[in-house]
Design an enzyme around this catalytic site. Structure first.
Site, PDB file in Angstrom:
ATOM      1  N   HIS A  71      48.770 175.553 -46.301  1.00 22.27           N
ATOM      2  CA  HIS A  71      47.477 175.592 -47.153  1.00 22.27           C
ATOM      3  C   HIS A  71      46.514 176.928 -46.370  1.00 22.27           C
ATOM      4  CE1 HIS A  71      46.202 172.783 -44.331  1.00 22.27           C
ATOM      5  NE2 HIS A  71      44.574 173.048 -44.860  1.00 22.27           N
ATOM      6  N   HIS A 113      43.674 176.867 -44.911  1.00 19.64           N
ATOM      7  CA  HIS A 113      42.471 176.744 -44.255  1.00 19.64           C
ATOM      8  C   HIS A 113      42.924 177.504 -42.912  1.00 19.64           C
ATOM      9  CE1 HIS A 113      40.744 173.110 -46.120  1.00 19.64           C
ATOM     10  NE2 HIS A 113      40.398 174.124 -46.884  1.00 19.64           N
ATOM     11  N   ASP A 127      42.105 177.031 -39.823  1.00 24.65           N
ATOM     12  CA  ASP A 127      42.802 176.389 -38.402  1.00 24.65           C
ATOM     13  C   ASP A 127      44.397 176.128 -38.953  1.00 24.65           C
ATOM     14  OD1 ASP A 127      42.262 174.561 -40.551  1.00 24.65           O
ATOM     15  OD2 ASP A 127      42.211 172.782 -39.269  1.00 24.65           O
ATOM     16  N   HIS A 128      45.001 176.401 -40.003  1.00 22.40           N
ATOM     17  CA  HIS A 128      46.320 176.425 -40.397  1.00 22.40           C
ATOM     18  C   HIS A 128      47.144 177.707 -40.388  1.00 22.40           C
ATOM     19  CE1 HIS A 128      46.671 172.131 -41.088  1.00 22.40           C
ATOM     20  NE2 HIS A 128      45.393 172.498 -41.154  1.00 22.40           N
ATOM     21  N   HIS A 186      43.416 168.261 -51.022  1.00 23.59           N
ATOM     22  CA  HIS A 186      42.812 168.924 -49.895  1.00 23.59           C
ATOM     23  C   HIS A 186      42.482 170.198 -50.182  1.00 23.59           C
ATOM     24  CE1 HIS A 186      41.951 169.207 -45.743  1.00 23.59           C
ATOM     25  NE2 HIS A 186      42.555 170.276 -45.602  1.00 23.59           N
ATOM     26  N   ASP A 242      47.636 168.475 -44.024  1.00 18.79           N
ATOM     27  CA  ASP A 242      46.457 167.829 -44.356  1.00 18.79           C
ATOM     28  C   ASP A 242      46.447 167.035 -45.491  1.00 18.79           C
ATOM     29  OD1 ASP A 242      45.435 169.074 -42.089  1.00 18.79           O
ATOM     30  OD2 ASP A 242      44.138 170.435 -42.709  1.00 18.79           O
ATOM     31  N   HIS A 291      46.718 167.049 -37.849  1.00 17.17           N
ATOM     32  CA  HIS A 291      45.688 166.599 -36.944  1.00 17.17           C
ATOM     33  C   HIS A 291      45.926 165.389 -36.457  1.00 17.17           C
ATOM     34  CE1 HIS A 291      42.754 170.147 -38.097  1.00 17.17           C
ATOM     35  NE2 HIS A 291      43.498 169.661 -39.469  1.00 17.17           N
TER      36      HIS A 291
HETATM   37 FE   FE2 Z   1      43.106 171.972 -44.084  1.00 15.19          FE
END
Ligand code: FE2
Length: 255
Positions: free
Chosen positions: A55, A57, A59-60, A113, A132, A170
């Protein structure tokens, strides 16, 4: 030779994961949260051939561009979020399958998400990468979708074989377990697992991967039909998705 999977911490609580197929020599990263730790793990002689993005985001996907520039790896990611996935080469959607070396990779749509979130499942290896959407004893926060979407996504993952090994995005396990006990306090499997998780966390060790079978026993979002949980929530007659939404709502407020 069996698949090699390396899991390591990125940023503060993200996991980086590298999948190496010894038969073909190919290596893929599941998401690219941070460049340095991924590069460090590649130092064992693996060359990065692919990134499978789950996805959009930051942090990915933060390391997509840097790793692609250096390794020329291809980036696969959800078609629905293609404009937000740096370096995307191949757009996939639920039901798609593709080969990576000798591995059969299947794409599962898991919106909730984010609206385009996908998971990657390797049925031949009994491994799934759920980022996530599904966490150990938890699930992702519903940022873009609805509880109905997230519930349907989790049901798809719950339908995978029990022995499926699950890697998540995570390290949220200890908090998830502490919360899970507030809605499922009499679950002996959950209490036992919480103690085990606390010991791992205290030793600075990862609590993942998990398995679908273990999540069925201890993850409240997989257990919305459980009579004890329903009684505890005073929701004996509620639809499963309503129980799911209530547990997720409580978790959003949990500290
Ligand atoms: Fe995320």
């Amino acid at each position: 030779m069996a698949l090699s999977i390396e899991q390591f911490t990125c940023r503060s609580d993200n996991f980086g994961v590298l999948v190496h197929d010894p038969a073909s020599g190919l290596t893929a990263a599941i998401d690219a949260p941070e460049e340095a730790p991924i590069r460090a793990r590649l130092d064992k002689g693996w060359r990065l051939d692919a990134i499978f993005t789950t996805h959009h985001h930051g942090d990915h996907v933060e390391a997509n561009a840097g790793l692609k520039a250096d390794f020329g790896c291809t980036v696969t990611g959800p078609a629905a979020e293609a404009d937000r996935i740096p370096g995307i080469d191949r757009r996939v959607t639920g039901g798609d399958t593709f080969a990576f070396g000798g591995l059969d990779v299947r794409v599962i749509d898991t919106p909730g998400h984010t609206l385009g979130h996908v998971c990657y499942w390797l049925p031949g290896e009994a491994v799934a990468f759920t980022a996530d959407t599904l966490f150990a004893m938890g699930c992702g926060r519903i940022f873009e979708g609805t509880p109905e979407m997230m519930y349907a996504s989790l049901e798809k993952l719950r339908a995978l074989p029990d022995e499926t090994i699950v890697y998540c995005g995570h390290e949220y396990t200890e908090t998830n377990a502490r919360f899970a006990l507030t809605v499922d306090p009499d679950n002996a499997d959950l209490r036992y697992r919480y103690e085990a998780v606390k010991r791992l966390a205290a030793a600075g060790r990862p609590t993942l991967p998990t398995t679908i079978g273990l999540e069925k026993k201890t993850n409240p979002y997989f257990r919305v039909g459980d009579p004890a949980i329903r009684k505890h929530l005073a929701m004996e007659q509620a639809a499963p998705v309503e129980v799911f939404a209530e547990i997720r709502r409580r978790k959003d407020a949990f500290r």
